[in-house]
Design an enzyme around this catalytic site. Sequence first.
Site, mmCIF file in Angstrom:
data_model
loop_
_atom_site.group_PDB
_atom_site.id
_atom_site.type_symbol
_atom_site.label_atom_id
_atom_site.label_comp_id
_atom_site.label_asym_id
_atom_site.label_seq_id
_atom_site.Cartn_x
_atom_site.Cartn_y
_atom_site.Cartn_z
ATOM 1 N N LYS A 74 0.862 -1.185 0.000
ATOM 2 C CA LYS A 74 0.000 0.000 0.000
ATOM 3 C C LYS A 74 0.897 1.234 0.000
ATOM 4 C CE LYS A 74 -3.756 2.041 2.767
ATOM 5 N NZ LYS A 74 -4.572 1.893 3.993
ATOM 6 N N SER A 149 -9.448 1.810 2.896
ATOM 7 C CA SER A 149 -8.582 2.530 2.003
ATOM 8 C C SER A 149 -7.561 1.662 1.262
ATOM 9 C CB SER A 149 -7.839 3.620 2.789
ATOM 10 O OG SER A 149 -7.031 3.074 3.798
ATOM 11 N N SER A 173 -9.627 -0.531 7.026
ATOM 12 C CA SER A 173 -9.087 -0.409 5.666
ATOM 13 C C SER A 173 -8.463 -1.649 5.068
ATOM 14 C CB SER A 173 -8.064 0.714 5.613
ATOM 15 O OG SER A 173 -8.750 1.920 5.489
#
Length: 469
Positions: A74, A149, A173
């Site tokens: 990420k 996210s 997330s």
Amino acid sequence: MSSEIVKVHEDLKAGKISCVQLIQERLKALKNSSNNTANYLLTEFAMERASKVDEKIKNGEEIGLFEGIPFGIKDVYLLQGQYASASSDFLRNYKSPYTATAIQKLLDAGAIPIVKENCDSFGHGSSTENTVFGASKNALNEELVAGGSSGGSAVNVAKGYTVFSIGGDTGGSIRQPAGYNKVYGLKPTYGRISRYGLMAYASSTDCVGPISKSLEDILLLLNVMSGKDYHDQTSFESEQISLGVIEKQIRGNEFKIGYYKNFIENKALDPELKKDFIKFIETLKSNGVEVKELDFFDGNILVSTYYMLAMAETASNLARLDGTNYGVRHSSDSLKEGYAITRSENFTEETKRRIVGGNQVLSHGHAEEIYLKARTLREQIKEQFDKEFTEVDIILSPVSTGKPPKIGETLKDPLAMYLSDAYTVGFSLGGLPTLTSPLVTETGIQITSAKGQEEKILKFAKYIKDIVE
Ligand code: GLN
């Protein structure tokens, strides 16, 4: 054994594919993908490492289980010398000065990062639409959001572009995009994996965690990344979990399960998700599992407590981004104006909403009324969890209130997006470990235990797999 890591490892060892070929294939797939999950491809970094792995294999040397395995990161983690943008304009050209501890542990084990993955900017969001790289698209239907996210990470795993990905979870997330793309995603106990090198969103709930297609890989990755780190004083030493835990036959009467009645009665819960959840509870009972109905704080209370604290913490954490030390800088005649222009032009609307909200929550005259009240509520939530886990081993809950919406829909209503986090944020406030299993409902099921009890979660997830599949 359904471990992808083991499978790829065996293929490499047997010479079915070279590491260079493997990495090239995955990079190509990422490049040609229409899911928009890659902020930066780490081509040079990865290819150099892949050649070394091939060299070792050619020389007849042993390779470790993780050596040569391609994975995704990420884009909120630091990897020395590489871009780390947090999907923001602010840091679009920012290069990491050092490597995050969790990522370093994977590098030390020989795994190869191939991509910095699209996500909501600074972790702010539930859909991977709050990103300057454009929305990521769901792995199962490109008209739908990826979730967020860590949306890019979950999609990459689901599509097979990466063998696993490392997401970040502050309030859901990892778990929610895992559910939206039908893969496993674990938020470990707060502190089990060091946060060093993960850009801080809300430091008191930020967690590092793996996303993968199999439970075995979740377990293996948790073992590699866990441990006390001098750089993160909230980190702690934990015991390794043996693969044997999920390999043997598991019986239903080994567990006491709880679920929150008010979570299921929540009007916002999609009827089909609700139906499938209830049906599963009945299946558990008929398999001899002891199931208890529990009552908990209302979803709206959990969401407001979480957002008050998360906004306050992110406003403080992002104060360091003022154009002087990191990322872009707009000069002006006055220093103050320089800060203001830099910050107004380079944070997204959603991030600015949270900074403004957070500063309001913390401001003189409001702090007692809002921030401290949220702190008190958080303590009550934690106490309630402590009580719950003297009676049950596992708490089951839905992952999300609804199914993944169409791209563009949630942007119109930020409040609705915050409320859709009702089932994930409470466990974050408690610092509890919780896993999304992609089974049972269309957006999966969330399995939570007391702190440090990841082993129980993995075991129960295996049990679910056995009875559902
Ligand atoms: N959707 C939640 C938020 O926007 C959780 C995000 C996260 O875990 N990073 O705060």
